[in-house]
Every structure is written in C-alpha cells, then in structure tokens.
Design a protein around this motif. Structure first.
Motif, PDB file in Angstrom:
ATOM      1  N   SER A 294       0.825  -1.211   0.000  1.00  0.00           N
ATOM      2  CA  SER A 294       0.000   0.000   0.000  1.00  0.00           C
ATOM      3  C   SER A 294       0.854   1.254   0.000  1.00  0.00           C
ATOM      4  O   SER A 294       0.416   2.298  -0.464  1.00  0.00           O
ATOM      5  N   TRP A 295       2.078   1.135   0.520  1.00  0.00           N
ATOM      6  CA  TRP A 295       2.933   2.325   0.506  1.00  0.00           C
ATOM      7  C   TRP A 295       3.231   2.787  -0.901  1.00  0.00           C
ATOM      8  O   TRP A 295       3.407   3.959  -1.162  1.00  0.00           O
TER       9      TRP A 295
ATOM     10  N   PHE B 166       1.222   2.711  -3.441  1.00  0.00           N
ATOM     11  CA  PHE B 166       0.067   3.495  -3.838  1.00  0.00           C
ATOM     12  C   PHE B 166       0.122   4.878  -3.199  1.00  0.00           C
ATOM     13  O   PHE B 166      -0.118   5.901  -3.848  1.00  0.00           O
ATOM     14  N   ALA B 167       0.491   4.900  -1.910  1.00  0.00           N
ATOM     15  CA  ALA B 167       0.552   6.182  -1.202  1.00  0.00           C
ATOM     16  C   ALA B 167       1.584   7.103  -1.841  1.00  0.00           C
ATOM     17  O   ALA B 167       1.327   8.291  -2.053  1.00  0.00           O
TER      18      ALA B 167
ATOM     19  N   LEU C 203       0.307   8.295  -5.298  1.00  0.00           N
ATOM     20  CA  LEU C 203      -0.766   9.277  -5.193  1.00  0.00           C
ATOM     21  C   LEU C 203      -0.224  10.596  -4.646  1.00  0.00           C
ATOM     22  O   LEU C 203      -0.593  11.678  -5.109  1.00  0.00           O
TER      23      LEU C 203
ATOM     24  N   PHE D   5      -0.468  14.274  -6.393  1.00  0.00           N
ATOM     25  CA  PHE D   5      -1.048  15.484  -5.801  1.00  0.00           C
ATOM     26  C   PHE D   5      -0.090  16.663  -5.966  1.00  0.00           C
ATOM     27  O   PHE D   5      -0.498  17.769  -6.297  1.00  0.00           O
ATOM     28  N   LEU D   6       1.173  16.381  -5.717  1.00  0.00           N
ATOM     29  CA  LEU D   6       2.156  17.456  -5.863  1.00  0.00           C
ATOM     30  C   LEU D   6       2.177  17.962  -7.309  1.00  0.00           C
ATOM     31  O   LEU D   6       2.215  19.168  -7.560  1.00  0.00           O
TER      32      LEU D   6
ATOM     33  N   CYS E 121      -0.248  17.932  -9.354  1.00  0.00           N
ATOM     34  CA  CYS E 121      -1.454  18.725  -9.602  1.00  0.00           C
ATOM     35  C   CYS E 121      -1.284  20.148  -9.073  1.00  0.00           C
ATOM     36  O   CYS E 121      -1.794  21.093  -9.654  1.00  0.00           O
TER      37      CYS E 121
ATOM     38  N   LEU F 147      11.992   1.467   5.836  1.00  0.00           N
ATOM     39  CA  LEU F 147      13.184   2.141   5.326  1.00  0.00           C
ATOM     40  C   LEU F 147      14.294   1.152   5.001  1.00  0.00           C
ATOM     41  O   LEU F 147      15.293   1.512   4.397  1.00  0.00           O
TER      42      LEU F 147
ATOM     43  N   TRP G 238       9.616  10.114  -6.902  1.00  0.00           N
ATOM     44  CA  TRP G 238       9.772  11.476  -6.426  1.00  0.00           C
ATOM     45  C   TRP G 238      11.014  12.107  -7.053  1.00  0.00           C
ATOM     46  O   TRP G 238      11.552  13.068  -6.509  1.00  0.00           O
TER      47      TRP G 238
END
Lengths: 506, 527
Positions: free
Chosen positions: B12-13, B15-16, B19, B23-24, B26, B137, B150
């Motif tokens: 799930s991380w 996906f996080a 997403l 958002f950034l 956008c 990590l 990122w």
C-alpha cells in the motif's frame, strides 16, 4: 538520529507543499481599489515604516484607517516594521508612502511569500516538531506521521500561503506556550502565550484555558505557600511582557485606548459575510441584526459565549492536567467562534488547529472537524482563485490521514470516548451501535460537503437567492460545529477517572 | 541470472507514494511552463488537423514536429480527448495559445501518462534482491520507489518545464525490468517502441544490441563466463530482428511509402545547432570551453596572443549558441561522435567478454547514457536523467553505486536549475520547491545505508556541500555586484563547470566499478 532524519523529511514535504501553494493567487490579486489581505499586510509595512509610532493607530492625513487601517496588536505592527526594513533594502518602491498603494509585482509577491515562509520556519515548524516529539503517544513512527499530518494541514497552508496572512506566527507562539506548560516551564509558556496574544487578538479565544490551567495548578500547590509565589511570578511575567510590547503606546493614555478601539471594532456589527456561526445561521430564520439593538446583541453574544466556556473552564480549574487543558482549548475556541461578536470565518482556524493536536484517539472526530472547517472556508478560497490548491490539498490531506493514521480503523467506541453517550442512550435505544453510526455519518458528511463544493463552484444559484450556496455551506458547517462543541464538552466533563493511556500525556 | 525475488504483500505504501506525488504534480498545474508547452500544443494541433502525409512538412510554427512517428500518433490520440477541453488549441494557426482549459488538459495528460511510469517502477521493484527487513526504510523497493517516483528532475522537466519524459522513461524502465525477468522479447519490443517515440534513446541502443546478442542469442557461456561460440541460436536472432524491424516498419513504413523518409530524418536529426546548448550542460565540453577561455585570458595577459585576432564572441558570448574557440581547436560534430563512441567502447567490450547478467547490462546502459551526455553534440542538460533514473536501480543494491548515484544525481539535478532561472522572476519560487525535493533522495539513501558509516568520503562531501555557497553566490551575491551587467552569464558558467566536475567524477567511478567488479555472486556477499 533516524528519527530526526524522518522528521526532516516531514519538514521538507511540508515546505514543498507550502511553496507549491504559494505561487497561486492571493486575496485581492489585481482587484482595485481595495485589493485584499495581501495588500493590507503590505500597507501596514508602508505605514509602520513611514509614520511615527503614535500615528499608527490613528486616522491622520497620512494614515487613512478606512484603507486597511492597522487593527492588530502591536507585535504585528513591529513585525510589519521589520519586514518593511527588508523591503526598503530590496526595493524602496514597495513601501513608499501613498505611492505604493496597490503595488503588485512578481518579485514583490516572492518577497511577501518569503516573509511568511521565514516566520514559519522560525516559529511554527520547530514548535510542531517539538510538540510531536514530546507529547504524542505511540511509537516514533506514529510521532513522525502525526508531525507530517500537522505540517501538511491544508487550512493553515491555504490561508497563509494562498490567501495571505501570518497565522503561523500567532499559532506557533501559542503552541510554544502549550509546549512550555506541558514541559512544566510555566513562565516560558506564559511568556510565549502573551506574545501570541500581542500578535493577534484572536488568541483571546484561548486565554481562558491558559489562565485556568495555570491558576488551577497554583491552587493545587496551595495558594498560601508555594502556589502563591508561583502565581506571582507568572503574573509578573505576563505583566512585564505586556508592558514591553505596549511600551511605545504607554506615554499617552489616549494611545492604548485607541489601539484597543481598533482591535475590538464593536461598530462593525454582530457578523459579516457568511460565517458558519450561530448568528449568521440564525439570521436565515430571524433577522437578528435588525431586530435587536446593538447593546442587546453584544450582551446576548457575551452571555452565550460565557455560558459555553464556563463548564469546561471550571472543570480545568479543578483538574489542571494537560489532557483537560487541550480539550478546554478546543472547547473555548469553538465557543468563541460560534457565539461571540464579530467573528471572522478564519477564526475557525484556531479551533481546528488545536484539534489536530489532540492525538490519535479522537482522530475520526478530528478529521471530520478539520474537514468541516475547511469547507466553511470554501467561499473565501474560491473568491481568491484558490480552488485548485483547495481541491488538491484537501484530497491529499484526506488520503494522507486515512492512510497514515488509518483513522477509520480506530473508531471504536472506546477510542472515541463514547462511553458517556452509551450511558445516555441506553435507556431508550439499547441496540444502538454508535461507532458504526459515526462512521456512516462521516461518509455522509463527506459526500454532502463534496456535493456542496461542487454545486457552489460550478452551478449558477437561482436568481431569487443569489447567496443560496454560501448560506447552505455555512449552515451545514454550523450544524457540524454545534455537534462538535457538544461532543467535546461532554468528553471533557464526563471524562472517567481511569485510563492508563492518558497518564502518559498528563 | 538472478530471478525476481518474491515481494512482500503489503504494497500500500507504493500506492501512497504514487498518489502523493500525483497530488504534488497537480499543485504545479498553474506553474510556469516553457516553450515546450507550445511545442506540444502545436503537435496536438497539427496531428489533429492535418493528414499524416503533411505532419513532417508543416511549418507554420517554428516548433516543427521533430519526434519519431509513434510519438506523433500518441499526440494524435491525445488530441481526440483534447477536443472536449478546448477546441481552439487544435487549430494550427493559434500560436502560443494557452487558455486555462488548454493548460489543464496538457498538464493532466502528462500526469495521467505517468501511470505507465508507475507501473514500470512497480515492475522494477520486483527485480530487486529484497531484504527481509520489517522496517519500511530497510526495503530496497521502498527506497527505489521514492528515488524514482519522487525524482526531482522528472518533476522539473515534466511538470514545470513540460514534457512527457515520465511516460517515456516508464517504457524504458519497463523494458529493463523485462530483461531482468528474462522476458527478452518483450523487452526488445518495448525498447524498439521507445526508439520510435523519442530517438534520443538511440544513445543507449548499443548496450541493448550487445547485451541481447551476447546473452540472449548465445544461449550458453563457458564456465569462466567467456563466450561459447557454438551456442548461437539463429531462431532467437531472427525473432528479435523481426520484432525490431516490424516496429520500425509500422512507425516509419507509411512515410517511406510516401517517399518522405529524407524529410522525416532531416527533422529528427538537425545538425545545424551548436556544440553546446544555450546553457552549457555539465559535460566535458563545458570544461573544454572554460579551459579555452582560461587559456585565452592567460594568453592575452602574458602577451602570447593578440587580442584583436581573437574571435570577439568568445569573450562576451557564453550564451551564444555558436561558440568560437579561440585557443583550443574547435570541435566538429564528427569529433564528438568519435569521442562518444570511444567513451562507450570499453564498456561494450566488457559486457561482451564478461556479461554479468542483467545488472552488467544495466551498468553498461548507464555508461552509454552518461558517455553520450559527456561527449555528445548539442546535449541538453535534461539528458542527464537518462543516466540518473536507471542508475537508481543499481544504487539501492550496493553502497558503491549509491555513492556514485548521490554525486551524479545531486550535481546533475542541480545543473537543471537554470532551466527555471532563465524564466520570469516569480517562478524562482519553484526552484525552492525543487531544492527541498532534491534533498529527499539524499536523506532517504543515507537512511537506507545508515549502517556502516558515511556513504561519501570527506572530499566528495565537501564538493557536494560546495554547491550551497555556489548557489548563494550565483543567486544572491552575484546579482548585486557590478559584474552582473558586464558578465551576466558568469553564474551559469560557474554552475555548469562546477557540476561538470562532479558528473565527470561519477562517470569515471562508474567505469571503474564496471571494469573491476567481478561476477554477481561476489557482490551479494559484500552486501
């Protein structure tokens, strides 16, 4: 070490989102003759830089109070003065008396945004990190997650970096105050809070909890012995801080009175615009503003505010611990927002802000709360042209909170402190599953908010009621706030004696 | 070769992270965009309103179509969605058209196309040797996802500057992942599609060619890793050839049939540009130029050269495209080509003799990308991403590579800043956003390799920290000095030369690691 690296990542993400919001529009951009809050802040720089102190709060030939006259306490004025010196250094046009009115340029925007960022880094962010480090329950990962949520809290980012204000200063100072109290440094805490109060009068919303907490603590130590000395020291600190802040205005008694008059403009009426508080919502049914005289309005709002703060304050006075203190902060700011005179829609920021600091156990409620707050500011943000960042940051925040803190998993009755409601409802509704109801209500409210946001932005209101959508938004928000104040009051007043988990926070 | 290790269930991380970065992106919709925005708008318009036969002839706008045909078809597809946003953007004559709906559509198209990139990253994560650490990590796949998704350079180049690199790199990474998973046909197909989307990836084609020939067409190696000539599989070679040729014929076929091939090629490979881009990319030529300048200044000072005989532009230019060398010999396109080939030859020989599996191939690919960046003709600074992104894959598996990655990514990304600075003042804002992001990769890598001391040695750390004073001087101090008027280009030059040192150093280290590293089994032990 690893913790601090993670915290630094949170800060980086927070700063990134702040800058990403900051190149959007600000309030009143390119809208003469009055512009908006951005121009107000710039105008204060101009006034404080060019005029002597005794003219700041007076209407003179050089200082037209009708054009964004200074109406914040002295610390704000000093802050403007400092910014003005920097501005003068960079470009004298920015603060030239009269000529600079309505000055707008890319580089000036950059400068103004940078001043906000600077104070944020200096005051607010360290306070948040320390707070999370010392006062959050749970593992280090959870602390980091909480810090991230607080730092990415969209309300503050949008108002400070979009709309343009320096809320992070007063909030940050108040947070330093809470930190001081929590760590047992009462003098430092009261100093910080006094500074916050002198930066923005809105912090009065929280003064009662601070006062009650400190007083209650002194009473506990015995008012005849150690407690008395402690009390004396605290009051001395507060008085000296106040005196220092107001020093330039103390030479002439007319000065402080005028400042106070500017700070509390009772002439402006019970409410302005569309605020999600009692008076504005009641106004839909009864035209209070015209029916009652101003004195009655004042009295009524004062009495109701007091009525709603008193219980939580008394409780705090008798049981001064950190948990009670935090709840009292929320209750007091909510009461002020809902019932006091002349409330601005941005004041809800204060209440909502403290809610983010209450920790995990109340999280569902909190998130809910934050959302409602956020929504009540929608008309304002749309007016400023901040729709895109509004949508993006709120979705991001919702997702982040759901993901990181998995709020809905935690909404057991125990976590929500619903024991009291169970007792109340047991008599006539024995089979009620409260936590499920709350979950459903959460989603229901979310959908209602989304629908209203959508309609108020993209649909034309019917010609008969041009204000239909803003009114609907504020009424919906008001109903939620009312529910919250009742809920939080009950949680605070009926708090059971046991609870080991709270021991840590106390 | 090492097979893909099973990945933990809890993803799930991923996906996080995906997403979160969306958002950034956008939030950056309203940020400044470069002329590339208009370039792509123009391509949307011309593919939409003209028949394919005219695509490579249309010249109403100065930004003519200079990508291969598949990309033009991609734009053609997009244009059918664009209709619903704003029809005006699809008119060829509407030069510099940028209505809010147009901006929204174009930005969203980049953000949505990045889904390919997300998928590719996810596939790449499956190819890593997974540590069984509980800690997030400690997971290489988590670190890799942060580094790729990122990635600061992509954020700048795609979502501020405006291009579709995320989507293209998605195809590249997916193709690499397929080779890691031994699905070589798919990998080859994806790469030939990629070549037909953007031909800049030709630079890394040698690595693909050698690797596929050596490790796929020869099915077996001797015990010591050397080539077994008799194991050559004609079937595989023919299949590969068919895949590549059919992709190219789908893409270029129609244009060949129309007899337009010379025109298309002349659009794709314009050799009229100068040695260096407007702003010097941090490569060998930046160092060469600066050396030339230093020599000419010294020469004038010691009366060895006559100032009147020197070409004038060399002293004031710097930003002029045609750069005249005054002392050192001028460089021709052919010379850069020869240098590039020479720089990648040893790496190609190495993987021919000692292939070292998909990881060796990846290392060679990075060297090809970096070599062409170092020695290429008219290199754009954003080409550094072609080396940085694939290198991320190696960086999460060994300390030595992580170290190279840090140096290369920080200097390479830093050198992208001028892309932002040359535009309006207000958007310097964005560069700050960028700085924060730049740091994220740094911190996260350090967290990952926190056991076993510092990643960088003191000298390297000092060099990287030196970027901070450099930034301060170029951004804040220099504009206040008197030289700003006479030598406005000096900060840019300083930046590019300083970064060129780091990139060169990383290139050399990477080469050393390729030539010295033995087979993969030994590497696992050292981990």
């Amino acid at each position: 070490m690893e913790n601090w690296s993670l915290f630094s990542l949170c800060v980086l993400l927070g700063l990134t989102s702040r800058w990403a919001v900051s190149f959007h529009s600000y309030s009143g951009a390119g809208k003469p003759p009055m512009f908006g809050d951005y121009e107000a802040q710039r105008h204060w720089q101009e006034v404080t830089y060019n005029l002597p102190v005794h003219e700041w709060y007076f209407n003179t030939t050089n200082n037209d109070l009708n054009y964004w006259g200074l109406d914040y306490p002295p610390l704000t004025a000093y802050h403007s003065l400092v910014c003005a010196y920097v501005a003068k250094l960079l470009n004298p046009e920015w603060v030239e008396l009269h000529a600079s009115r309505g000055y707008e340029s890319h580089s000036h925007k950059l400068f103004m945004r940078a001043t906000v960022l600077f104070t944020d880094i200096l005051i607010y962010i360290p306070a948040v990190l320390l707070y999370c480090f010392y006062f959050c329950d749970g593992s280090s990962k959870q602390k980091v997650a909480t810090a991230l949520c607080i730092l990415l809290y969209p309300g503050l980012i949008l108002i400070d970096y979009g709309h343009f204000q320096y809320n992070s200063v007063s909030l940050g100072l108040a947070l330093w105050g809470i930190l001081g109290l929590g760590l047992g440094w009462d003098l430092f805490g009261s100093l910080a809070f006094t500074l916050a109060l002198n930066y923005k009068q809105m912090e009065l919303y929280h003064s009662l909890p601070f006062f009650c907490y400190l007083l209650g603590k002194c009473i506990k130590q015995g008012l005849t012995g150690r407690g008395f000395f402690q009390l004396a020291k605290i009051s001395l600190t507060v008085l000296v801080t106040f005196a220092l802040c107001w020093m330039p205005f103390l030479s002439d008694p007319k000065q402080p009175l005028q400042v106070l008059h500017r700070l509390f403009p009772f002439g402006r009426g019970l409410f302005e615009d569309k605020v999600a508080n009692t008076w504005c919502s009641l106004n839909v049914l009864i035209k209070i503003k015209t029916l009652l005289s101003r004195e009655t309005q004042l009295f009524l709002s004062f009495a109701l505010t007091l009525l709603f703060i008193l219980p939580s304050s008394l409780k705090l006075l008798s049981k001064p611990n950190l948990w009670q203190f935090k709840l009292a902060l929320v209750n007091s700011s909510l009461a002020f927002f809902l019932f006091s005179f002349q409330v601005h829609e941005k004041s809800i920021l204060l209440a909502a802000f403290y809610c983010t600091h209450l920790g995990f156990c109340l999280f569902l409620r909190l998130m809910f709360f934050l959302f409602v707050f956020f929504h009540s500011m929608l008309p304002l943000l749309v007016k400023d042209g901040l729709l895109l960042p509004y949508v993006v940051t709120s979705l991001a925040f919702l997702f982040l909170s759901l993901y990181l803190l998995s709020a809905l998993e935690r909404s057991t009755e125990e976590e929500l402190r619903l024991g009291i409601y169970r007792k109340l409802t047991r008599h006539w509704l024995p089979k009620l599953n409260l936590s499920r109801i709350i979950k459903w209500k959460f989603w229901f409210s979310l959908v209602a908010m989304a629908v209203l946001s959508f309609t108020s932005v993209w649909l034309e209101p019917p010609a008969k009621f041009p204000d239909l959508f803003p009114v609907l938004v504020s009424i919906l928000s008001f109903l939620h706030f009312l529910g919250f104040i009742i809920y939080f009051n009950l949680v605070q007043l009926m708090e059971p004696q046991r609870k080991k988990s709270q021991k840590k926070t106390n | 070769t090492v097979m893909a290790a099973p990945v933990t269930n809890d993803q799930s991380w991923f996906f996080a992270l995906a997403l979160g970065v969306s958002f950034l992106k956008c939030l950056l919709i309203n940020a400044y965009h470069s002329t590339d925005f208009e370039v792509h708008r123009n391509w949307l318009a011309l593919t939409h309103s003209l028949p394919a036969a005219q695509w490579y002839y249309e010249a109403t706008s100065e930004w003519t179509l200079d990508y291969p045909p598949l990309f033009a078809w991609f734009e053609y597809g997009l244009s059918h969605i664009a209709r619903f946003f704003d029809k005006e953007m699809l008119v060829v004559q509407n030069l510099n058209y940028a209505s809010p709906a147009t901006i929204l559509f174009q930005r969203l198209s980049v953000i949505v196309a990045d889904v390919v990139f997300f998928y590719a990253v996810k596939e790449c994560c499956k190819c890593l040797r997974e540590d069984k650490g509980k800690d997030l990590l400690g997971k290489p796949s988590f670190i890799l996802t942060v580094l790729l998704l990122w990635n600061f350079g992509l954020l700048i180049v795609d979502h501020i500057h405006f291009q579709y690199n995320g989507f293209l790199f998605g195809v590249l990474l997916l193709s690499i992942a397929r080779h890691f998973q031994n699905r070589h046909f798919e990998g080859a197909l994806l790469f030939s599609i990629l070549l037909n989307l953007k031909h800049i990836y030709l630079y890394i084609a040698p690595a693909y060619g050698i690797y596929l020939l050596r490790c796929f067409c020869f099915t077996q190696s001797n015990a010591d890793g050397s080539l077994q000539w008799r194991s050559f599989s004609v079937v595989r070679l023919v299949t590969l050839g068919t895949i590549v040729l059919s992709t190219f014929s789908v893409s270029f076929g129609p244009f060949i049939a129309l007899g337009q091939l010379p025109q298309v090629l002349s659009r794709l490979f314009p050799f009229k540009r100068g040695l260096c881009h407007a702003y010097w990319a941090p490569n060998i030529w930046a160092l060469y130029n600066i050396a030339d300048k230093a020599f000419s200044i010294l020469g004038v000072k010691f009366k060895l050269l006559d100032i009147n005989k020197l070409p004038k532009a060399s002293m004031t230019g710097g930003l002029v495209q045609e750069f005249q060398h005054s002392v050192l010999p001028s460089v021709s396109p052919l010379a850069t080509l020869i240098c590039t080939v020479l720089s990648i030859l040893p790496a190609l020989f190495r993987i021919w003799h000692r292939p070292n599996g998909a990881r060796g191939f990846l290392r060679c690919l990075v060297i090809c990308a970096l070599g062409s960046f170092m020695f290429g003709w008219h290199v754009h600074e954003k080409a550094i991403l072609m080396a940085i992104l694939p290198l991320s894959l190696l960086a999460v598996e060994s300390r030595e590579d992580a170290r190279i990655f840090l140096i290369l990514s920080i200097t390479g990304h830093y050198s992208l800043f001028p892309l932002l600075f040359t535009t309006q003042v207000a958007h310097q804002n964005i560069s700050h956003v960028a700085i924060y992001n730049l740091h994220i990769g740094n911190v996260i890598l350090h967290l990952f390799f926190r056991k076993g001391g510092a990643l960088l040695n003191p000298l390297e750390a000092t060099y990287l920290l030196g970027l901070i004073p450099l930034e301060l001087i170029c951004e804040f101090v220099y504009p206040l000095t008197v030289w700003q008027k006479t030598f406005p280009f000096l900060p840019l030059m300083l930046t590019s030369v300083y970064c060129a040192l780091g990139v060169t150093y990383a290139f050399i280290r990477l080469y050393i690691s390729l030539l010295t590293c033995s087979d993969s089994t030994k590497k696992i032990k050292t981990q």
